[in-house]
Every structure is written in structure tokens, then in C-alpha cells.
Scaffold this active site. Structure first.
Site, PDB file in Angstrom:
ATOM      1  N   LYS A  47      20.408 -10.327   8.113  1.00 27.51           N
ATOM      2  CA  LYS A  47      18.977 -10.821   8.792  1.00 27.51           C
ATOM      3  C   LYS A  47      18.689  -9.522   9.480  1.00 27.51           C
ATOM      4  O   LYS A  47      17.795  -8.816   9.143  1.00 27.51           O
ATOM      5  CB  LYS A  47      18.714 -12.124   9.332  1.00 27.51           C
ATOM      6  CG  LYS A  47      19.133 -13.020   8.767  1.00 27.51           C
ATOM      7  CD  LYS A  47      19.001 -14.767   9.371  1.00 27.51           C
ATOM      8  CE  LYS A  47      19.436 -15.968   8.449  1.00 27.51           C
ATOM      9  NZ  LYS A  47      19.272 -16.999   8.746  1.00 27.51           N
ATOM     10  N   GLN A  67      20.531 -19.839  14.825  1.00 30.95           N
ATOM     11  CA  GLN A  67      21.786 -20.356  14.035  1.00 30.95           C
ATOM     12  C   GLN A  67      21.898 -21.487  13.912  1.00 30.95           C
ATOM     13  O   GLN A  67      22.917 -21.405  14.871  1.00 30.95           O
ATOM     14  CB  GLN A  67      22.461 -18.838  13.610  1.00 30.95           C
ATOM     15  CG  GLN A  67      22.862 -19.073  11.961  1.00 30.95           C
ATOM     16  CD  GLN A  67      22.173 -18.567  10.784  1.00 30.95           C
ATOM     17  OE1 GLN A  67      20.374 -18.134  10.750  1.00 30.95           O
ATOM     18  NE2 GLN A  67      22.840 -18.849   9.852  1.00 30.95           N
ATOM     19  N   ASP A 100      11.964 -20.046  11.669  1.00 33.07           N
ATOM     20  CA  ASP A 100      12.473 -20.750  11.096  1.00 33.07           C
ATOM     21  C   ASP A 100      11.671 -22.021  10.572  1.00 33.07           C
ATOM     22  O   ASP A 100      12.320 -22.625   9.436  1.00 33.07           O
ATOM     23  CB  ASP A 100      13.704 -21.371  11.767  1.00 33.07           C
ATOM     24  CG  ASP A 100      15.095 -20.390  11.515  1.00 33.07           C
ATOM     25  OD1 ASP A 100      15.019 -20.432  10.372  1.00 33.07           O
ATOM     26  OD2 ASP A 100      15.962 -20.120  12.478  1.00 33.07           O
TER      27      ASP A 100
HETATM   28  N1  GUN Z   1      22.051 -21.713   9.057  1.00 37.44           N
HETATM   29  C1  GUN Z   1      21.925 -21.988   7.635  1.00 37.44           C
HETATM   30  N2  GUN Z   1      20.646 -21.342   7.049  1.00 37.44           N
HETATM   31  C2  GUN Z   1      19.210 -21.377   8.289  1.00 37.44           C
HETATM   32  C3  GUN Z   1      18.194 -21.277   8.741  1.00 37.44           C
HETATM   33  O1  GUN Z   1      17.845 -20.372   7.497  1.00 37.44           O
HETATM   34  N3  GUN Z   1      17.842 -20.921  10.027  1.00 37.44           N
HETATM   35  C4  GUN Z   1      19.284 -21.009  10.459  1.00 37.44           C
HETATM   36  N4  GUN Z   1      18.670 -20.406  12.059  1.00 37.44           N
HETATM   37  N5  GUN Z   1      19.926 -21.386  10.771  1.00 37.44           N
HETATM   38  C5  GUN Z   1      20.084 -20.820   9.582  1.00 37.44           C
END
Ligand code: GUN
Length: 297
Positions: free
Chosen positions: A52, A96, A119
């Protein structure tokens, strides 16, 4: 076979659109800022956040990553979120998942300012999605699946859609997106889960199957109506003695046997995965647009 949904190509299109929006923002003196917070050393989270960060930089966003030790208290994490919530140079905040066991995920996600919740996990944004209010943020993975269906022109109005899995991140928001009245939705959605009686009967009726329950290769050819669209959201690590690492990743769909029967199908990897990052960065561009008075939908 020509029935693959190319998630990488669609994600690339969306990244190009986002880069354009970032350029417009920058011309107005606004650099979209995105914060990544990671707690502990979960190896998959390290990889995901790394991907990311890299893409953010490529598109011209400004990002910062804070890594907190596993034993950080929840109060310390909330205090850090408070600081980013209050700082206008940051338009998006991503914490995350998974978080360490001593933290309550719902409390943490409810602490991110809803306007910075790229998110789409904050209860206000989840509620807006449920109510059909487009002013909120939609969770990136179901939002990405929706974009794949739209851009491949999969008919959704009146379609029978089966969502396998009822998780807060994918299953529930996915069902909510597709059941809304309006363009690119209007589907008849069935949510199949661990207490569902006849899973196969539901799946065989489906024009679109979205597998997001986290069971390796759960969807088999005998569950798929010929010509159905099959979307695989699963990422499952399974033992594989022939692999160098001793494991490999598989989806929720038994791809080799389902592909010949499907009208369209996502490969895995290369289907849904790239879309999650694309939607995250698109959401961040929108957060910056909203914060600086140039929002569009
Ligand atoms: N962990 C796995 N997928 C995601 C996501 O889309 N966002 C976040 N913050 N954590 C994750």
C-alpha cells in the site's frame, strides 16, 4: 479461456484515475496524506502495508507508516489515532488488521475520525452504506468487487447474488452494496453462512457467487450454475510440502474445476486482491477532496 476477470488491469485503470485526481489536488496545493498504523509484526500485514505504501508513493500521495510494538496498550494506540485525527495534513488513516488480542478492534475502528476512515470500518460509514447514503466510505474489498462487476458490465439488477460469508469487512458490506435500490445494484442477495442448511441449492441458483468465507477451495464445480459469475475473495494459507516455504495461498474457489463452468471468474491471485489497494487510494483521494471542498462522488 477468455472468461477471466483481470483485477490487475481494472486496478490499473482506477490507479490512473486516482493519479489524475491527486494531480488536480496538488495543483490546488493539497497533497493527499495517508497514515498507515501497524501494531506488532504480523508477517502478512507487513507485506500488505508495504504494498500500500509503495502504490501511494507511485500515485503521488504523501504517506507515513507508524509501527507500534505488540505490547502497545489500546490507550496508546487511541492517543496516536487522536493526533492524526486532529492533524489536517492527513486525510486518511488506516489501522491494519489484525490487531493484537488485547485490543478491541471495534473500539479502535470507531476511534478513527469518520471523515478519515478510508477503510470504511467506522460504524458511521457502515451505517451510511446500509442506508444507501453515498457520502460515506465503503470498505475497500467489497467496494473493489463491486467495481469489478460494474466494469465488466455484469448485469446486477434483479440478479440472484449469493454472498458466501457474513464478515464485517466483506460479506455484510458486500450484501448491503448489491441489495441497494439504484444503478449497479438492485440484486436479490442471499447471504450464506456456517448455519445455512443447503448451501449447494442456494449457490446453484446464483447468477453471481461471491466467495468470502475463508475456507480453502470451498466453491466446487457442482455448486455453480453454468455461466455464473464467480468472484473469489479468499486468501487462505494451506500446507504444501512441494512448495519451498511449505505453504501456498489458495482462494475460496476450486479454480481449476470451476473456471470451465463459469461465465466470468476472478483468478486468484490477480483478481480481487489488487482492487483493495485501488479502492483504498481512491477513497483517500476522495477524503482529501472532501476535506478541501472539492468532493465528487
Ligand atoms: N487487513 C486485511 N485487510 C485489511 C483492510 O482492508 N484494511 C485493514 N485496515 N486491514 C486489513
Amino acid at each position: 479461456m477468455q472468461n477471466l476477470i483481470d483485477g490487475r488491469a481494472i486496478a490499473q485503470q482506477i490507479h490512473a484515475e486516482t493519479a489524475q485526481r491527486v494531480a488536480v489536488l496538488k495543483a490546488r496545493g493539497v497533497t493527499p496524506g495517508l497514515v498507515f498504523i501497524r501494531v506488532g509484526e504480523d508477517p502478512a500485514s507487513q507485506v500488505y502495508v508495504g504494498m500500500k505504501e509503495k502504490k501511494s508513493a507511485e500515485l503521488g500521495l504523501h504517506s507515513v507508516t507508524r509501527v507500534l510494538p505488540e505490547m502497545t496498550t489500546q490507550a496508546e494506540l487511541l492517543a496516536l489515532i487522536d493526533r492524526f485525527n486532529a492533524d489536517p495534513q492527513w486525510h486518511g488513516i488506516l489501522v491494519q488488521a489484525p490487531l493484537p488480542k488485547h485490543m478491541d478492534q471495534a473500539t479502535v475502528y470507531a476511534h478513527v475520525a469518520p471523515t478519515k476512515d478510508v477503510d470504511g470500518f467506522h460504524p458511521l460509514n457502515v451505517g451510511k452504506l446500509m442506508l444507501g447514503d453515498p457520502s460515506g466510505f465503503v470498505s475497500c474489498t467489497p467496494g473493489g468487487v463491486h467495481e469489478l462487476l460494474i466494469r465488466y458490465q455484469v448485469p446486477l439488477a434483479g440478479a440472484e447474488v449469493v454472498v458466501l460469508g457474513r464478515g464485517n469487512i466483506v460479506g455484510k458490506p458486500m450484501a448491503s452494496i448489491l441489495m441497494q435500490k439504484g444503478r449497479h445494484a438492485n440484486s436479490t442477495v442471499t447471504v450464506v453462512h456456517s448455519a445455512t442448511r443447503d448451501v449447494q441449492a442456494h449457490c446453484l441458483r446464483a447468477d453471481v457467487i461471491i466467495a468470502a468465507m475463508g475456507v480453502p477451495e470451498f466453491v466446487r464445480a457442482n455448486m455453480v450454475k453454468p455461466g455464473a459469475v464467480v468472484i473469489d475473495v479468499g486468501v487462505n494459507r494451506v500446507a504444501d510440502p512441494t512448495a519451498k516455504s511449505g505453504t501456498r495461498l489458495v482462494g475460496d474457489v476450486a479454480f481449476a474445476e470451476v473456471q470451465p463452468k463459469a461465465g466470468l471468474i476472478t483468478p486468484n491471485p490477480g483478481g480481487v486482491g489488487p482492487m483493495t489497494i485501488a479502492m483504498l487510494l481512491a477513497n483517500t483521494a476522495r477524503a482529501a477532496e472532501m476535506a478541501t471542498g472539492s468532493a465528487r462522488r
